[in-house]
Scaffold this motif. Structure first.
Motif, mmCIF file in Angstrom:
data_model
loop_
_atom_site.group_PDB
_atom_site.id
_atom_site.type_symbol
_atom_site.label_atom_id
_atom_site.label_comp_id
_atom_site.label_asym_id
_atom_site.label_seq_id
_atom_site.Cartn_x
_atom_site.Cartn_y
_atom_site.Cartn_z
ATOM 1 N N THR A 57 68.235 -0.356 -23.431
ATOM 2 C CA THR A 57 68.275 -1.335 -24.777
ATOM 3 C C THR A 57 69.419 -1.459 -25.464
ATOM 4 O O THR A 57 70.645 -0.867 -24.891
ATOM 5 C CB THR A 57 67.296 -0.658 -25.636
ATOM 6 O OG1 THR A 57 67.421 -1.524 -27.001
ATOM 7 C CG2 THR A 57 67.811 0.586 -26.064
ATOM 8 N N TYR A 58 69.727 -2.728 -25.972
ATOM 9 C CA TYR A 58 71.143 -2.969 -26.643
ATOM 10 C C TYR A 58 71.530 -1.782 -27.624
ATOM 11 O O TYR A 58 72.662 -1.432 -27.472
ATOM 12 C CB TYR A 58 70.888 -4.217 -27.534
ATOM 13 C CG TYR A 58 71.551 -5.296 -27.160
ATOM 14 C CD1 TYR A 58 72.240 -5.449 -25.942
ATOM 15 C CD2 TYR A 58 72.239 -6.150 -28.373
ATOM 16 C CE1 TYR A 58 73.106 -6.653 -25.486
ATOM 17 C CE2 TYR A 58 72.871 -7.241 -27.977
ATOM 18 C CZ TYR A 58 73.537 -7.466 -26.716
ATOM 19 O OH TYR A 58 74.158 -8.567 -26.253
ATOM 20 N N SER A 59 70.793 -1.127 -28.425
ATOM 21 C CA SER A 59 70.900 0.047 -29.315
ATOM 22 C C SER A 59 72.028 -0.358 -30.149
ATOM 23 O O SER A 59 73.077 -0.140 -30.043
ATOM 24 C CB SER A 59 71.291 1.347 -28.319
ATOM 25 O OG SER A 59 72.546 1.033 -27.688
ATOM 26 N N GLU A 60 71.418 -0.484 -31.261
ATOM 27 C CA GLU A 60 72.383 -0.855 -32.761
ATOM 28 C C GLU A 60 73.138 0.324 -32.826
ATOM 29 O O GLU A 60 72.964 1.567 -32.664
ATOM 30 C CB GLU A 60 71.349 -0.861 -33.682
ATOM 31 C CG GLU A 60 72.257 -1.368 -34.977
ATOM 32 C CD GLU A 60 71.293 -1.171 -36.544
ATOM 33 O OE1 GLU A 60 71.686 -1.891 -37.273
ATOM 34 O OE2 GLU A 60 70.448 -0.556 -36.369
ATOM 35 N N GLY A 61 74.505 0.062 -33.084
ATOM 36 C CA GLY A 61 75.652 1.126 -33.114
ATOM 37 C C GLY A 61 76.011 1.673 -31.860
ATOM 38 O O GLY A 61 76.565 2.699 -31.738
ATOM 39 N N ASN A 62 75.747 1.043 -30.709
ATOM 40 C CA ASN A 62 76.236 1.286 -29.283
ATOM 41 C C ASN A 62 75.727 2.696 -28.966
ATOM 42 O O ASN A 62 76.698 3.205 -28.484
ATOM 43 C CB ASN A 62 77.571 1.209 -29.381
ATOM 44 C CG ASN A 62 78.140 -0.301 -29.336
ATOM 45 O OD1 ASN A 62 77.393 -1.372 -28.850
ATOM 46 N ND2 ASN A 62 79.388 -0.598 -29.844
ATOM 47 N N TYR B 139 73.988 3.674 -26.774
ATOM 48 C CA TYR B 139 73.967 3.912 -25.338
ATOM 49 C C TYR B 139 75.242 3.200 -24.512
ATOM 50 O O TYR B 139 75.278 3.437 -23.381
ATOM 51 C CB TYR B 139 72.766 3.490 -24.564
ATOM 52 C CG TYR B 139 71.548 4.352 -24.889
ATOM 53 C CD1 TYR B 139 71.181 5.606 -24.244
ATOM 54 C CD2 TYR B 139 70.628 3.777 -25.885
ATOM 55 C CE1 TYR B 139 70.244 6.257 -24.334
ATOM 56 C CE2 TYR B 139 69.407 4.797 -25.957
ATOM 57 C CZ TYR B 139 69.261 5.897 -25.296
ATOM 58 O OH TYR B 139 68.173 6.666 -25.673
ATOM 59 N N GLY B 140 75.749 2.404 -25.665
ATOM 60 C CA GLY B 140 76.779 1.301 -25.118
ATOM 61 C C GLY B 140 76.014 -0.068 -25.191
ATOM 62 O O GLY B 140 74.738 0.078 -25.574
ATOM 63 N N ASN B 141 76.508 -1.088 -25.140
ATOM 64 C CA ASN B 141 75.760 -2.366 -25.290
ATOM 65 C C ASN B 141 74.870 -2.518 -24.009
ATOM 66 O O ASN B 141 75.348 -3.432 -22.993
ATOM 67 C CB ASN B 141 76.717 -3.457 -25.347
ATOM 68 C CG ASN B 141 77.276 -3.830 -26.634
ATOM 69 O OD1 ASN B 141 76.555 -3.357 -27.682
ATOM 70 N ND2 ASN B 141 78.372 -4.006 -26.971
ATOM 71 N N GLY B 142 73.752 -2.064 -23.822
ATOM 72 C CA GLY B 142 72.789 -2.380 -22.675
ATOM 73 C C GLY B 142 72.480 -3.935 -22.476
ATOM 74 O O GLY B 142 72.586 -4.586 -23.285
ATOM 75 N N ASP B 143 71.791 -3.994 -21.270
ATOM 76 C CA ASP B 143 71.519 -5.362 -21.011
ATOM 77 C C ASP B 143 70.198 -5.851 -21.306
ATOM 78 O O ASP B 143 69.726 -6.808 -21.207
ATOM 79 C CB ASP B 143 71.868 -5.760 -19.280
ATOM 80 C CG ASP B 143 73.417 -5.749 -19.210
ATOM 81 O OD1 ASP B 143 74.024 -6.492 -19.689
ATOM 82 O OD2 ASP B 143 73.725 -4.920 -18.171
ATOM 83 N N GLY C 271 78.646 4.677 -23.440
ATOM 84 C CA GLY C 271 79.709 3.758 -23.356
ATOM 85 C C GLY C 271 80.321 3.452 -22.019
ATOM 86 O O GLY C 271 81.300 2.719 -22.064
ATOM 87 N N ILE C 272 79.546 3.839 -20.739
ATOM 88 C CA ILE C 272 79.967 3.394 -19.769
ATOM 89 C C ILE C 272 78.948 2.595 -18.954
ATOM 90 O O ILE C 272 77.795 2.507 -19.277
ATOM 91 C CB ILE C 272 80.080 4.879 -18.769
ATOM 92 C CG1 ILE C 272 79.018 5.345 -18.571
ATOM 93 C CG2 ILE C 272 81.479 5.559 -19.283
ATOM 94 C CD1 ILE C 272 79.322 6.655 -17.652
ATOM 95 N N VAL C 273 79.424 2.143 -17.870
ATOM 96 C CA VAL C 273 78.463 1.234 -16.841
ATOM 97 C C VAL C 273 77.962 2.410 -15.866
ATOM 98 O O VAL C 273 78.676 3.005 -15.225
ATOM 99 C CB VAL C 273 78.851 0.040 -16.466
ATOM 100 C CG1 VAL C 273 78.016 -0.586 -15.587
ATOM 101 C CG2 VAL C 273 79.101 -0.938 -17.606
#
Length: 554
Positions: free
Chosen positions: A297-302, A304-308, A399-401
């Motif tokens: 998920t995108y997850s507000e506040g990052n 998990y990081g900006n998920g797809d 914050g990583i891929v």
């Protein structure tokens, strides 16, 4: 022999023996398992055999070529869930990873990337297994060779079965085949292929140990569970009952105490873990679960990081969690009303909020809201939850891929699945229906006790949602029991990559998916004109493989 217990991507000897898998492109090279490294199998030491087996297990990471290919590797079948009534592709629009969108709307073509990814990943994996099998068989003074071969044949059977339920025709061969590159796609019939898969698993069950010293290695109950799954696909109900029964009667497995536990790395290789892929966030990025790296998920506040934010639950699946006043499913009318986020006032099965994010409801103690949704207007909400521990977990890399990378194992077969296999086998034989009912009710009892406001992280809110999941009363007949077991598979195993294959083996994929298109198009306009036909159930041989193989596949 001490096999590396983590399936890792170290300097794998298998890559050397196969000539470097990532450099192979033609069909001939891909199927050729002749050793091309600096030594032959007859010269292998025990440590080198261990490396070959590690290389075979590492195939489960399905990360041969890069991130995109791993989305359709042997272990991750979420791209097939989007072919069913359970999931939308999600992401940043229909053109992003558009080859997956083609699957969602029934547009299957032989040059689709998923088709080629599936083909290549499975054959590279099978080649590694064959190389390792020959090495074990030919190694001198190696203890427990029969059990080690059984272990590798179980692993190979998983890859062959993946091909079997996806492709109508494909070349089949064993470690004894002198030149796999010369095997025609129609040389071995489908009944012969699936019987060979089953026989390997029967033989493996007979010789493999009940337990392994290292987590992640297959034991005899992995072979039994996989055989039961293959048997269900071919309606071999008596054998499915038998081998699922072996797993259950072993006493080695049990349901997680709480449904949330499957998303906690602390419980890796415990309770329901029958066949699990080992992942880690502590060492090399190659050990992350790249198969799900698109789906966080995108997850507000990052968080998990900006998920797809790919692989979202469909409204149809979410509605399937509606329950009546007794907490029982609405088999025929579940889709008459939509569950609308947290504002829905009716009863719901609590597994809904452990499976997907709903606006206004908790997500691992945070609030899932509109800012967690990447393309709300196009795909709605309902990000998948199961592969993602709390972002506060020490086992999560933020914050990583890939987004949401963690040490959480990937459960390919869990105990609840095996229980439902046996229940289905009993129902289809119209045999011991009360035993089948009790198996299903055990799973539903676990769902009911999972509504625990004190259990952390928080994923359900009984102050907002009306959770109700009841047990089936005595007195099942076969028709009702069949509906109950099929429904239970859908809600218990939701977003785990099973639904499409269940629909295909039940013989209802075409009618179910086309009815889904008809009703869902009002919510998802891109379904306009979508259609599934019988000829689309199995993939064709990938176009580039046809081109490379000459007349072998035509």
């Amino acid at each position: 022999m001490k096999l590396q217990h983590k399936i890792i991507s170290r300097a794998l000897l298998a890559a050397a023996i196969l000539g470097g898998a990532s450099s192979l492109t033609s069909c001939s090279d891909m199927l050729d398992t002749t050793p091309q490294g600096q030594f032959t199998e007859n010269q292998l030491t025990e440590d080198e055999v261990t490396d070959l087996m590690t290389g075979a297990y590492a195939s489960l990471l399905c990360h041969f070529f890069g991130n995109n290919e791993s989305f359709a590797g042997p272990i991750n079948n979420w791209v097939f869930d989007v072919r069913s009534d359970d999931a939308y592709k999600g992401g940043g629009g229909v053109t992003m990873e558009g080859y997956i969108h083609q699957l969602e709307v029934g547009n299957v073509q032989s040059n689709n990337d998923v088709i080629n990814f599936k083909w290549r990943n499975n054959y590279y994996s099978i080649a590694r297994c064959n190389a390792a099998i020959r090495a074990v068989q030919n190694a001198d003074n190696l203890e427990g060779k029969e059990a080690l071969v059984g272990e590798l044949k179980t692993l190979r059977a998983y890859f062959w079965f993946d091909l079997y339920r996806i492709f109508e025709k494909f070349p089949f061969f064993t470690e004894e085949t002198e030149n796999p590159s010369e095997v025609r796609a129609d040389a071995v019939s489908r009944p012969q292929i699936v019987e060979a898969i089953k026989q390997d698993l029967r033989d493996a069950y007979r010789v493999m140990p009940e337990s392994q010293g290292d987590p992640g290695r297959f034991n005899k109950y992995v072979a039994a569970a996989l055989l039961a799954k293959v048997d269900l696909f071919t309606s071999s109900w008596a054998e499915a009952e038998e081998y699922a029964g072996y797993v259950i009667s072993s006493g080695k497995y049990s349901l997680y105490p709480n449904f949330l536990d499957m998303s906690k790395p602390e419980y890796n290789n415990q309770y329901e873990s029958v066949l699990a892929i080992q992942f880690s966030s502590a060492n090399s990025p190659a050990q992350y679960n790249y198969s799900n790296c698109l789906n966080c998920t995108y997850s507000e506040g990052n968080l998990y990081g900006n998920g797809d934010d790919f692989y979202l639950a469909s409204q149809n699946l979410v509605n399937a969690f509606r329950t009546d006043a007794n907490g029982l499913p609405l088999f025929d009318t579940f889709n008459d009303e939509d569950i609308n986020s947290a504002s829905y006032a009716g009863n719901v099965d609590p597994r809904l909020d452990f499976t997907v994010g709903r606006i206004g409801m908790p997500w691992r103690s945070y609030e899932y809201n509109l800012n967690w949704c990447r393309e709300y207007d196009l795909y709605g909400e309902y990000s998948g939850k199961k592969p993602y521990p709390s972002p506060d977990s020490p086992y999560v890399e933020v914050g990583i891929v890939p987004w949401g990378a963690s040490s959480l194992n990937c459960l390919l077969i869990r105990y609840a699945d095996v229980m439902l296999m046996k229940a289905e086998a009993l129902v289809e034989q119209n045999k011991n229906l009360e035993e089948a009912r009790e198996l299903v009710n055990q799973i539903r009892r676990r769902a009911a006790r999972s509504v625990d406001a004190s259990y952390t992280p928080v994923d359900c809110n009984p102050m907002v949602a009306n959770y109700a999941v009841g047990e089936y009363p005595a007195g099942w007949n076969q028709d009702y029991a069949r509906k109950a077991v099929r429904h239970e598979r859908r809600v218990e195993l939701a977003m785990e990559g099973h639904r499409w294959f269940d629909l295909v083996r039940w013989g209802i994929a075409v009618e179910t998916v086309n009815e889904y298109y008809r009703t869902e198009v009002a919510k998802r306009s891109y379904y306009t004109g979508a259609h599934l036909s019988e000829k689309d159930l199995f993939f064709p041989i990938p176009l580039n493989q046809l081109d490379n193989a000459g007349d072998l596949y035509k």
